[in-house]
Design a protein around this motif. Structure first.
Motif, PDB file in Angstrom:
ATOM      1  N   GLU A 232       0.814  -1.225   0.000  1.00  0.00           N
ATOM      2  CA  GLU A 232       0.000   0.000   0.000  1.00  0.00           C
ATOM      3  C   GLU A 232       0.849   1.278   0.000  1.00  0.00           C
ATOM      4  N   ARG A 258      -4.415   8.174  -2.231  1.00  0.00           N
ATOM      5  CA  ARG A 258      -5.186   9.286  -1.677  1.00  0.00           C
ATOM      6  C   ARG A 258      -6.665   8.957  -1.494  1.00  0.00           C
ATOM      7  N   HIS A 259      -7.112   7.874  -2.066  1.00  0.00           N
ATOM      8  CA  HIS A 259      -8.523   7.500  -1.934  1.00  0.00           C
ATOM      9  C   HIS A 259      -8.785   6.572  -0.743  1.00  0.00           C
ATOM     10  N   LYS A 260      -7.733   6.247   0.002  1.00  0.00           N
ATOM     11  CA  LYS A 260      -7.909   5.406   1.191  1.00  0.00           C
ATOM     12  C   LYS A 260      -8.719   6.165   2.247  1.00  0.00           C
ATOM     13  N   THR A 261      -9.538   5.438   2.981  1.00  0.00           N
ATOM     14  CA  THR A 261     -10.275   6.065   4.084  1.00  0.00           C
ATOM     15  C   THR A 261      -9.323   6.322   5.252  1.00  0.00           C
ATOM     16  N   ILE A 262      -9.769   7.133   6.202  1.00  0.00           N
ATOM     17  CA  ILE A 262      -8.953   7.405   7.382  1.00  0.00           C
ATOM     18  C   ILE A 262      -8.670   6.112   8.123  1.00  0.00           C
ATOM     19  N   GLU A 263      -9.686   5.261   8.230  1.00  0.00           N
ATOM     20  CA  GLU A 263      -9.510   3.987   8.934  1.00  0.00           C
ATOM     21  C   GLU A 263      -8.457   3.113   8.240  1.00  0.00           C
ATOM     22  N   GLU A 264      -8.493   3.077   6.920  1.00  0.00           N
ATOM     23  CA  GLU A 264      -7.530   2.262   6.159  1.00  0.00           C
ATOM     24  C   GLU A 264      -6.112   2.807   6.311  1.00  0.00           C
ATOM     25  N   ALA A 265      -5.971   4.123   6.223  1.00  0.00           N
ATOM     26  CA  ALA A 265      -4.655   4.749   6.372  1.00  0.00           C
ATOM     27  C   ALA A 265      -4.095   4.508   7.772  1.00  0.00           C
ATOM     28  N   HIS A 266      -4.989   4.592   8.766  1.00  0.00           N
ATOM     29  CA  HIS A 266      -4.561   4.352  10.143  1.00  0.00           C
ATOM     30  C   HIS A 266      -4.093   2.915  10.321  1.00  0.00           C
ATOM     31  N   ASP A 267      -4.795   1.985   9.704  1.00  0.00           N
ATOM     32  CA  ASP A 267      -4.423   0.573   9.810  1.00  0.00           C
ATOM     33  C   ASP A 267      -3.048   0.327   9.187  1.00  0.00           C
ATOM     34  N   GLU A 297      -4.418   3.087  -6.362  1.00  0.00           N
ATOM     35  CA  GLU A 297      -3.891   2.049  -5.489  1.00  0.00           C
ATOM     36  C   GLU A 297      -2.657   1.427  -6.105  1.00  0.00           C
TER      37      GLU A 297
END
Length: 298
Positions: A232, A258-267, A297
């Motif tokens: 990623e 840049r299209h990742k959600t906040i939750e995905e980026a945090h993970d 992606e």
């Protein structure tokens, strides 16, 4: 989680204090043996070596106090903890070495200007040989414990004691020269001892200063390689490391879709942190700043 980490750190500091206390006893025995018999035989080099051993014991006391304070948990006024108190303790050890070096150098100069004949006998050799073997044991034991516990103060203290071994050997060689009719060897060796002590102090001081000024603690290319294992992540930069061997802190920036959600980026950030901590011993904390760095992606 932090409470568990603090308890583990507390147990580690308890082990370090135990090691320092054991070595303190040995250093007191060694220093007293050298100083007392050095005074009896009027041997400047033996007395100088005894004071060097005494400074080993003093550094143990400084280390015990420093470790005890370092073991305190983080609080509102010290949110990063008290770990650098251990580093300040190592600086205190280095200045103690400088003081001892100057004192010995002055005494050696006085004996060169006004020579005196030391009385070298069997007991001089016996005391020096026995105490040298004790110091060899201390260095091996303390260095092994220092690497196992990742304690900078144990490692620096073992270097201090290691210099004592070389000094003791030079004192024994000096005894041989004195017995051969060269009493001037006694103050000359004392002066050389003072230079070796000062050198040990400089080495310890440099290592401590590197910690205080946040010198780089790890190879950033190595960290970059670990981060780029994640599919990623499209780039990683601004990698910085600081701290000390057993408490390294890392911060870095990574680019993700840049299209990742906040939750995905945090993970992703969380997984990067965990992998670095798992792979590299001594890493205490990793802070990952996620940037919108890819248009699609990876």
């Amino acid at each position: 989680m932090k409470n568990i980490e603090h308890e583990a750190q507390k147990l580690k500091y308890g082990e370090v204090i135990k090691v320092l206390a054991q070595i303190l006893v040995l250093n007191i025995i060694v220093s007293l043996a050298k100083i007392v018999y050095g005074l009896i035989s009027n041997t400047a080099s033996m007395i100088a070596d005894g004071f060097h051993s005494f400074s080993d014991g003093a550094s143990n006391v400084v280390g015990i106090v420093g470790i005890w304070i370092s073991g305190k948990p983080a609080d509102e006024t010290h949110p990063y903890g008290h770990h650098k108190v251990e580093t300040l303790s190592t600086i205190a050890i280095s200045f103690l070495l400088f003081f001892v070096a100057i004192k010995i150098a002055i005494d050696a100069y006085g004996r060169i200007v006004s020579p005196t004949e030391p009385e070298i006998g069997f007991l001089n050799f016996a005391v020096m040989i026995v105490t040298t073997f004790i110091n060899i044991f201390v260095v091996v034991y303390e260095k092994a414990k220092g690497h196992k516990l990742r304690s900078s103060i144990l490692i620096s203290d073992s270097k201090h004691t290691q210099s004592d071994i070389y000094i003791s050997i030079s004192v024994i060689l000096g005894f041989i020269f004195i017995k051969m009719g060269f009493p001037i060897a006694d103050p000359i060796i004392s002066f050389v001892i003072s230079l070796l002590i000062a050198k040990a102090g400089l080495e310890i001081l440099k290592e401590a200063i590197d910690v205080l000024i946040d010198a780089q603690m790890m190879d950033t290319d190595d960290i970059h390689e670990i981060v780029m294992e994640f599919e990623e992540v499209c780039y990683c930069h601004k990698i910085r490391t600081r701290g000390k061997d057993d408490h390294i802190m890392i911060d870095l920036h990574v680019g993700v879709d840049r299209h990742k959600t906040i939750e995905e980026a945090h993970d992703i950030a969380h997984r990067i942190e965990n992998r670095i901590i798992e792979r590299r011993e001594g890493v205490y904390e990793v802070i990952v700043h996620v940037e919108p760095g890819c248009d699609e992606e990876v």
